[in-house]
Scaffold this active site. Structure first.
Site, short mmCIF file in Angstrom:
data_model
loop_
_atom_site.label_atom_id
_atom_site.label_comp_id
_atom_site.label_asym_id
_atom_site.label_seq_id
_atom_site.Cartn_x
_atom_site.Cartn_y
_atom_site.Cartn_z
N GLU A 129 -43.67 -8.97 -4.24
CA GLU A 129 -44.63 -9.42 -3.24
C GLU A 129 -45.58 -10.50 -3.79
O GLU A 129 -46.13 -11.28 -3.01
CB GLU A 129 -45.42 -8.23 -2.68
CG GLU A 129 -44.54 -7.35 -1.79
CD GLU A 129 -45.21 -6.05 -1.35
OE1 GLU A 129 -44.82 -5.54 -0.28
OE2 GLU A 129 -46.08 -5.52 -2.07
N ASP A 131 -37.96 -3.86 7.45
CA ASP A 131 -37.11 -2.79 7.99
C ASP A 131 -37.80 -2.19 9.21
O ASP A 131 -38.93 -2.56 9.52
CB ASP A 131 -36.88 -1.71 6.93
CG ASP A 131 -38.19 -1.11 6.45
OD1 ASP A 131 -38.72 -1.58 5.43
OD2 ASP A 131 -38.72 -0.19 7.12
C1 4EZ Z 1 -44.95 -0.04 0.84
N1 4EZ Z 1 -43.83 -0.90 1.00
C2 4EZ Z 1 -42.57 -0.26 0.63
C3 4EZ Z 1 -42.41 0.15 -0.76
C4 4EZ Z 1 -41.05 0.78 -1.00
C5 4EZ Z 1 -39.27 1.18 -2.74
C6 4EZ Z 1 -38.97 1.03 -4.19
C7 4EZ Z 1 -43.77 -1.53 2.35
C8 4EZ Z 1 -42.80 -0.90 3.32
C9 4EZ Z 1 -42.80 0.41 3.78
N2 4EZ Z 1 -43.61 1.47 3.53
C10 4EZ Z 1 -41.72 -1.53 3.89
N3 4EZ Z 1 -41.06 -0.66 4.71
C11 4EZ Z 1 -41.70 0.53 4.66
C12 4EZ Z 1 -41.44 1.79 5.26
N4 4EZ Z 1 -40.38 1.96 6.08
N5 4EZ Z 1 -42.27 2.82 4.97
C13 4EZ Z 1 -43.32 2.63 4.16
O1 4EZ Z 1 -46.13 -0.65 1.23
C14 4EZ Z 1 -40.70 0.88 -2.43
#
Ligand code: 4EZ
Length: 229
Positions: free
Chosen positions: A12, A196
């Protein structure tokens, strides 16, 4: 002015570091803070690691140690609102914690005594974003972002968050940054690009679109810097 730019993951902030090219690295509190210059401004960049606790720590350090005067967050999020598709930008008008629950005592979800359910982002920064989006013909949604210490990959959970908080997108850091910045009286702004839809396919989509969506968000944030006064 000293401006803080924050993400949760390396991916990010990578586009931000690429943009500034030259920066000094400061090791502090088990993390790295990157200090750059942009025109008349000093810029402090960091990624916190994922989740509300790490994000609170980083936001606090940016404000208390590095003396930032505005805090801008860039990253990715899961879509709740059906208007939002992968790659789309959403700017938070307000943020809440969907996993904060003392309802056993008759309090609403997302609320603890002496706190607030919703923390409002800085209106001046939001206006700058809206103006740039209009100017450039970029789709930018304004909405509520719900934060919790869970990667949501479940339709029912997502629906629950939509209903309880009228949320348009969800992620894992925004509201904690909002609480810190609000409490320390630093104007803040939370921008996310959709990676997503927080559904069954979320894990797969996230892996696929993290980099491109993170860049969408970071590029937009960079375009705002000239207009911050
Ligand atoms: C959290 N970030 C995701 C981190 C995932 C995996 C290694 C954003 C995010 C998110 N958070 C994108 N999609 C999401 C979702 N479906 N649920 C929660 O800020 C790390």
């Amino acid at each position: 002015m000293i401006i803080g730019l924050m993400g949760a993951m390396q991916e990010e902030i990578e586009p931000l570091l690429k943009f500034f090219k030259e920066y000094e690295t400061v090791d502090y509190a088990d993390n790295k803070y990157y200090i750059a210059k942009y025109k008349d401004n000093d810029i402090v960049i960091a990624y916190s690691k994922i989740g509300k606790v790490y994000a609170s720590l980083t936001a606090t350090i940016m404000i208390e140690k590095f003396k930032i005067e505005k805090l801008l967050f860039s990253g990715v999020a899961g879509a709740i609102n059906n208007d939002l598709h992968i790659g789309d930008l959403i700017v938070a008008t307000a943020l809440c914690q969907h996993d904060l629950d003392i309802t056993a005592f008759g309090h609403p979800y997302g609320y603890v005594p002496e706190g607030k359910i919703y923390y409002k982002a800085d209106e001046t920064l939001i206006k700058i974003a809206i103006d740039i989006a209009k100017e450039k013909g970029i789709k930018l949604k304004e909405g509520i972002i719900a934060t919790g210490d869970q990667f949501v990959a479940n339709k029912e959970k997502k629906e629950w968050i939509r209903k309880k908080f009228k949320a348009d997108a969800l992620e894992m850091e925004g509201a904690s940054v909002a609480v810190v910045a609000y409490s320390l009286r630093v104007p803040f702004f939370i921008l996310r690009a959709i990676s997503d839809a927080a559904d069954m396919d979320a894990g797969f989509d996230f892996d696929e679109f993290l980099k491109s969506s993170a860049k969408n968000s970071a590029d937009f944030l960079i375009s705002m810097l000239d207009k911050i006064k």
